[in-house]
Design an enzyme around this catalytic site. Structure first.
Site, PDB file in Angstrom:
ATOM      1  N   GLY A 181       0.813  -1.213   0.000  1.00  9.17           N
ATOM      2  CA  GLY A 181       0.000   0.000   0.000  1.00  9.17           C
ATOM      3  C   GLY A 181       0.844   1.261   0.000  1.00  9.17           C
ATOM      4  O   GLY A 181       2.008   1.246  -0.423  1.00  9.17           O
ATOM      5  N   THR A 203      -4.547  -2.695  -1.356  1.00  6.99           N
ATOM      6  CA  THR A 203      -5.196  -2.383  -0.080  1.00  6.99           C
ATOM      7  C   THR A 203      -6.699  -2.596  -0.220  1.00  6.99           C
ATOM      8  O   THR A 203      -7.280  -2.286  -1.265  1.00  6.99           O
ATOM      9  CB  THR A 203      -4.968  -0.934   0.407  1.00  6.99           C
ATOM     10  N   ASP A 262      -8.654  -0.863   1.371  1.00  5.75           N
ATOM     11  CA  ASP A 262      -9.245   0.456   1.640  1.00  5.75           C
ATOM     12  C   ASP A 262      -9.546   1.247   0.365  1.00  5.75           C
ATOM     13  O   ASP A 262     -10.310   2.208   0.404  1.00  5.75           O
ATOM     14  CB  ASP A 262      -8.307   1.292   2.526  1.00  5.75           C
ATOM     15  N   MET A 309     -14.035  -1.767   7.847  1.00  5.74           N
ATOM     16  CA  MET A 309     -12.684  -1.179   7.845  1.00  5.74           C
ATOM     17  C   MET A 309     -12.593  -0.044   6.819  1.00  5.74           C
ATOM     18  O   MET A 309     -13.595   0.363   6.248  1.00  5.74           O
ATOM     19  CB  MET A 309     -11.661  -2.257   7.536  1.00  5.74           C
TER      20      MET A 309
HETATM   21  O1  F6P Z   1      -5.266  -0.848   5.524  1.00  6.87           O
HETATM   22  C1  F6P Z   1      -5.971  -2.047   5.606  1.00  6.87           C
HETATM   23  C2  F6P Z   1      -6.563  -2.228   6.963  1.00  6.87           C
HETATM   24  O2  F6P Z   1      -7.290  -3.440   6.991  1.00  6.87           O
HETATM   25  C3  F6P Z   1      -7.428  -1.072   7.462  1.00  6.87           C
HETATM   26  O3  F6P Z   1      -8.692  -1.065   6.859  1.00  6.87           O
HETATM   27  C4  F6P Z   1      -7.398  -1.294   8.945  1.00  6.87           C
HETATM   28  O4  F6P Z   1      -7.606  -0.126   9.690  1.00  6.87           O
HETATM   29  C5  F6P Z   1      -6.003  -1.799   9.174  1.00  6.87           C
HETATM   30  O5  F6P Z   1      -5.544  -2.316   7.942  1.00  6.87           O
HETATM   31  C6  F6P Z   1      -5.891  -2.868  10.238  1.00  6.87           C
HETATM   32  O6  F6P Z   1      -4.554  -3.134  10.437  1.00  6.87           O
HETATM   33  P1  F6P Z   1      -4.029  -4.346  11.303  1.00  6.87           P
HETATM   34  O7  F6P Z   1      -4.217  -5.599  10.490  1.00  6.87           O
HETATM   35  O8  F6P Z   1      -2.596  -4.022  11.516  1.00  6.87           O
HETATM   36  O9  F6P Z   1      -4.829  -4.382  12.550  1.00  6.87           O
END
Ligand code: F6P
Length: 371
Positions: free
Chosen positions: A125, A148, A150, A192
């Site tokens: 990302g 990503t 997102d 998310m």
């Molecule tokens: O960027 C992708 C994502 O899934 C976001 O939507 C979320 O806030 C974050 O990563 C969660 O990160 P982790 O897996 O480190 O908890």
């Protein structure tokens, strides 16, 4: 001399990563059918992003056809990943238990050169592509591939993983609708997306939500209470809300907690519970239940769209290597697979704009954003 490519996946995982890896490996094997043995390409993977190179003993695996066969349908990444191995800000635990961040990029550059890789393909990302840019600036022949769930990268219209996340969220939303209806409840589903509301807006439209709350549009709780009351009075006697994890009320803050040691980011999550409390406090009389989807949105098998996009990205990344277009990231723009410079790719994120047509259309469908 044979030529060597190193592939790695960095940051959070995302459905479709394996399809990119397979795309690169298959395209390289195809190219090899046209080349004498001594000029052929060998594709390697670094385990756990750049840790595979930085760690001793190094963990670098050859991506043979046996290793990549059929992996495009699997979620996760066969190369493993981490968001705690930024070579420019590498977390080093100190004797007192604290973490100090060190710049290990010069060491990484030396190791990559000593290993004689002709090209690096970094699948990741925004954070990962900033690393790609920094390494390119230090003379490493590198190509980026955006990923990503997102969907918030500015330089590409869509990232793979996003459609899968939206599908998972929509399937869950559909399930919540039937139970909301039976119990006359108000269901809050948290998705998310970090600072972007793309997953939330797409899910709200696909599922048919009454309310959608996103980071880009801070919400007025009183307006939400009114909308819910109206839904019970004039509507179907139940209500479904989608809220993005980064959403916040007007004059309020996001719900977050400190990331694990070594992580550069705060952890989002739990805003659904805050919203339920705020609604109650503001006079909402509906019975409320909260569901936080969390990492289910990032797991499992990628939908067909993401497999296709990721496979095309993999093939294109290899072709950029062939054409020595280093310092670029593959992208989808105006329905064309193309490339953009890493400088442009790392220039900012793409969030939902209030005047985007998707917001106007969602409002046209009766979805309230609380603005
Ligand atoms: O960027 C992708 C994502 O899934 C976001 O939507 C979320 O806030 C974050 O990563 C969660 O990160 P982790 O897996 O480190 O908890």
């Amino acid at each position: 001399m044979t030529k060597k490519i190193l592939v790695l996946t960095g940051g959070g995982d995302c459905p479709g990563l394996n399809a990119v890896i397979r795309g690169i490996a298959k395209r390289a094997r195809k190219e090899n059918t046209t080349l004498p043995k001594e000029e052929q390409w060998e594709v390697y993977g670094s385990i756990e992003a750049f840790n595979g190179v930085l760690r001793e003993p190094q963990e670098i695996v050859k991506l043979t056809s046996k290793k990549t066969a059929g992996i495009h349908i699997k979620g996760g990444t066969i190369l493993k990943t981490t968001n705690k191995a930024n070579p420019i800000k590498y977390p080093v635990p100190q004797p007192d238990g604290s973490i100090k961040f060190e710049d290990r990029s010069a060491e990484l550059v030396k190791k990559l050169k000593d290993l004689h890789f002709d090209a690096i393909i970094n699948i990741g990302g925004d954070g990962s592509q900033k690393i790609s840019k920094a390494l390119f600036d230090q003379g490493i022949p590198i190509i980026g591939v955006p990923k990503t769930i997102d969907n918030d990268l500015a330089a590409t219209d869509v990232t793979f993983g996003f459609q899968t996340a939206v599908q998972i969220a929509t399937d869950s939303f559909d399930k919540l609708v039937t139970t909301a209806e039976s119990h006359h409840r108000c269901m809050i589903m948290e998705v998310m997306g970090r600072d972007a509301g793309w997953i939330a807006v797409h899910t709200a439209i696909a599922g048919g939500a009454e309310i959608c709350l996103i980071p880009e549009i801070p919400y007025d709780i009183k307006k939400l209470v009114k909308r819910i009351a109206l839904r019970y009075k004039n509507g179907r006697g139940f209500c479904n809300i989608v809220i993005a994890e980064g959403a916040k009320p007007k004059d309020g803050t996001v719900v977050s907690q400190k990331g694990e040691s070594g992580s550069e980011h705060v952890r989002l999550g739990g805003v659904a519970y805050q919203l339920a409390a705020q609604l109650k406090a503001a006079g909402c009389t509906a019975e409320i239940r909260e569901t936080v989807l969390g990492h289910t949105q990032r797991g499992g098998t990628p939908v067909a769209f993401d497999r296709v996009l990721a496979s095309l990205y993999g093939v294109k990344a290899f072709e950029l290597v062939l054409n020595k277009k280093f310092g670029h990231m593959v992208a989808l723009r105006n329905n064309q697979i193309t490339e953009v410079s890493l400088s442009e790719a790392t220039q900012g994120s793409r969030s939902v704009q209030k005047n985007d047509y998707i917001i106007q259309a969602a409002k046209g469908l009766g979805i309230t954003f609380g603005d």
